[in-house]
Design an enzyme around this catalytic site. Structure first.
Site, mmCIF file in Angstrom:
data_model
loop_
_atom_site.group_PDB
_atom_site.id
_atom_site.type_symbol
_atom_site.label_atom_id
_atom_site.label_comp_id
_atom_site.label_asym_id
_atom_site.label_seq_id
_atom_site.Cartn_x
_atom_site.Cartn_y
_atom_site.Cartn_z
ATOM 1 N N LYS A 239 -13.667 4.412 4.132
ATOM 2 C CA LYS A 239 -13.221 4.110 5.787
ATOM 3 C C LYS A 239 -14.257 3.218 6.416
ATOM 4 O O LYS A 239 -15.526 3.470 5.948
ATOM 5 C CB LYS A 239 -13.011 5.420 6.562
ATOM 6 C CG LYS A 239 -11.776 6.392 6.106
ATOM 7 C CD LYS A 239 -11.518 7.167 7.058
ATOM 8 C CE LYS A 239 -10.568 8.121 6.992
ATOM 9 N NZ LYS A 239 -9.290 7.545 7.166
ATOM 10 N N ARG A 313 -1.593 13.468 1.601
ATOM 11 C CA ARG A 313 -0.212 13.643 0.601
ATOM 12 C C ARG A 313 -0.349 14.343 -0.606
ATOM 13 O O ARG A 313 0.463 14.931 -0.956
ATOM 14 C CB ARG A 313 0.754 12.503 1.003
ATOM 15 C CG ARG A 313 0.222 11.211 0.153
ATOM 16 C CD ARG A 313 0.749 9.917 0.518
ATOM 17 N NE ARG A 313 0.092 9.460 1.855
ATOM 18 C CZ ARG A 313 0.513 8.242 2.421
ATOM 19 N NH1 ARG A 313 1.637 7.776 1.930
ATOM 20 N NH2 ARG A 313 -0.129 8.086 3.659
HETATM 21 N N1 BES Z 1 -6.672 11.426 7.524
HETATM 22 C C1 BES Z 1 -6.098 10.100 7.678
HETATM 23 C C2 BES Z 1 -5.015 9.770 8.699
HETATM 24 C C3 BES Z 1 -5.443 9.882 10.298
HETATM 25 C C4 BES Z 1 -6.613 8.993 10.659
HETATM 26 C C5 BES Z 1 -5.219 10.823 11.032
HETATM 27 C C6 BES Z 1 -7.028 8.939 11.903
HETATM 28 C C7 BES Z 1 -5.635 10.787 12.471
HETATM 29 C C8 BES Z 1 -6.401 9.836 12.719
HETATM 30 C C9 BES Z 1 -5.374 9.911 6.310
HETATM 31 O O1 BES Z 1 -6.132 10.677 5.163
HETATM 32 C C10 BES Z 1 -5.291 8.548 5.946
HETATM 33 O O2 BES Z 1 -6.390 7.893 6.045
HETATM 34 N N2 BES Z 1 -4.320 7.747 5.800
HETATM 35 C C11 BES Z 1 -4.323 6.548 5.650
HETATM 36 C C12 BES Z 1 -3.142 6.040 4.869
HETATM 37 C C13 BES Z 1 -3.159 4.896 4.078
HETATM 38 C C14 BES Z 1 -4.379 4.577 3.335
HETATM 39 C C15 BES Z 1 -1.829 4.620 3.437
HETATM 40 C C16 BES Z 1 -3.885 5.800 7.026
HETATM 41 O O3 BES Z 1 -3.094 6.452 7.710
HETATM 42 O O4 BES Z 1 -4.385 4.722 7.288
HETATM 43 ZN ZN ZN Z 2 -7.437 9.508 4.311
#
Ligand code: BES
Ligand code: ZN
Ligand code: ZN
Length: 459
Positions: A239, A313
């Site tokens: 990230k 997931r």
């Molecule tokens: N934990 C994050 C989702 C999230 C981010 C929840 C910020 C609340 C606040 C999750 O693991 C994630 O990073 N999801 C990605 C998925 C993508 C790579 C398909 C997302 O939502 O960008």
């Molecule tokens: Zn994530």
């Protein structure tokens, strides 16, 4: 939680006079001239979440007028505990009696919360004098669970790793006579939880699947599943700084499973409870799982990793599979699963997905009744084509559109058709303080899900 019940305090407690904005004129009509002049001079209008200190003839505080908007607002008194002078207050024979004991205690308690692990709070909350009754006992239990969730989410990762979530579950088991079990590190491989292991293996703290079992085996089975990603770096698909900043809260789903389990046990709901939390860190190291890898699951489906940041997931897949193996009446999972759910609904509205319309109706009704919002989103089956893999059974990324829907569809692959299932994609965080909702970790859908379960299974 700044609620006191000692009746001997009644004589000196300062009355809180609750006034609905629309009834303020009627109140003024009966007030004495001096009070009227004071309220007009200080421009009090009884607007929601305002208050006025009314002086007594001797210069003390005679009473506090409290403006309230909606009838029975669960945040009606939340703005007061940390702004009123220290001391005891009591809700005066309400002019607007719609504020019941439960809402009064709950709103006061929600507004008294301070995260005090790393510094001494600037002040203690003022106390509300309340009557020891069933409404109060219930409010206190809801507050304890809410505080637990807020504290767990607010605690930084170094002090809230997978083992700490396990410690919380172990503590709950001891307190309520539940059975605690966990699978740690290589145990996960030995007992066929390969997906949890794959995501969590790069951390210096081993991944875990945490399990609590409680209640009479003859009662209807309820399974709670939580995403306990104690920190989400994104993994090798790392990230950016801004996206990573708050990822200590990525165990918010696990915190909700623990908080709700606590409530169910404290209220002795006649259910057979099965709680599971996938507790891992999505870390970066030489042994981290990689994009393009194929990860096995307990269910037997192979997951192609399109992005290591879609780890929630993946860890939920094995926990959902285990939850469904005992065919419970309902499976409910909680997860800070997607940024896309926040793009769609913002921080205040958790996204509800379910494969049963009747459960959606029950939860939405309970959400309104508890003033604990959520919004239904669709399991739009056509979008399953977005999570088709070229080389495996399924891929953990769905492309740029409908991200919360494809994440939910992914989870649905691990839930048998005949199994009733609810998925809650939530933020677990208040970005900005509001009365009763301090900035930071937050319990969301807790009261709604509890009320739904009580209605369905209550004595
Ligand atoms: N934990 C994050 C989702 C999230 C981010 C929840 C910020 C609340 C606040 C999750 O693991 C994630 O990073 N999801 C990605 C998925 C993508 C790579 C398909 C997302 O939502 O960008
Ligand atoms: Zn994530
Ligand atoms: Zn995550």
């Amino acid at each position: 939680m700044a609620l006191v019940t000692d009746p001997s305090l009644a004589a000196k407690a300062i009355p809180l006079v609750v006034i609905h904005t629309n009834n303020y004129d009627a109140y003024l009509a009966h007030a004495d001239a001096r009070t009227r002049t004071w309220l007009s001079a200080t421009e009090f209008r009884a607007r929601p979440h305002t208050y006025a200190l009314v002086p007594a003839a001797d210069g003390g505080i005679a009473q506090v007028l409290v403006g309230v908007g909606d009838v029975g607002d669960v945040y009606a008194l939340s703005h007061l505990p940390l702004v009123l002078p220290a001391g005891e207050y009591t809700v005066a024979m309400p002019r607007d009696s719609a504020l019941g004991d439960f809402a009064a205690a709950l709103s006061w308690g929600l507004g008294s919360y301070q995260f005090s692990r790393y510094r001494k709070p600037a002040r203690a909350p003022a106390n509300l004098l309340v009557t020891a009754n069933d409404a109060l006992m219930r409010a206190e239990k809801v507050l304890t669970a809410t505080t637990l969730i807020r504290d767990l989410v607010n605690t930084p990762t170094e002090d809230m790793g997978p083992q700490h979530l396990a410690d919380v579950a172990r503590g709950l088991a001891a307190e309520f006579g539940a059975t605690f079990h966990e699978w740690v590190g290589d145990d996960l491989l030995k007992h066929n939880f390969p997906a949890i292991h794959a995501v969590g293996r790069a951390s210096h703290r081993p991944p875990r699947l945490i399990e609590l079992t409680w209640g009479d085996e003859k009662h209807p089975r309820v399974a709670l599943v939580g995403k306990g990603v104690c920190f989400d770096t994104g993994g090798l698909d790392i990230k950016g700084a801004e996206g990573m900043r708050n990822m200590k809260k990525d165990m918010g789903g696990g915190a909700h499973a623990l908080g709700l389990a606590r409530l169910i046990m404290a209220l002795k709901l006649p259910v057979r409870l099965h709680m599971l939390v996938s507790a891992v860190e999505n870390a970066i190291a030489g042994n981290a799982y990689r994009p393009g890898e194929v990860v096995a699951t307990r269910k037997g489906l192979n997951i192609e990793i399109g992005n290591t940041d879609a780890e929630g997931r993946v860890v939920l897949s094995d926990a959902l599979t285990l939850a469904c193996e005992s065919a419970p009446d309902i499976v409910i999972d909680f997860a800070t699963l997607t940024g896309a759910a926040r793009v769609a609904l913002g921080p205040e509205l958790p996204a509800l997905f379910t494969n049963r319309d009747e459960w959606a109706g029950r939860l939405i009704d309970a959400s309104h009744e508890q003033q604990d919002p959520l919004w239904r989103m669709p399991l739009w089956q056509n979008y399953n084509e977005m999570i088709k893999s070229g080389i495996a059974d399924i891929v953990n990324t769905g492309g740029p559109q409908a991200g919360s829907v494809t994440a939910a569809l992914f989870l649905e692959h691990f839930v048998p058709k005949e199994q009733a299932w609810i998925h809650l994609d939530l933020f677990a965080w208040n970005p900005k303080a509001k009365p009763g909702r301090p900035e930071g970790g937050e319990a969301q859908t807790l009261r709604a899900v509890l009320a739904m379960l009580e209605k369905q299974y209550g004595k």
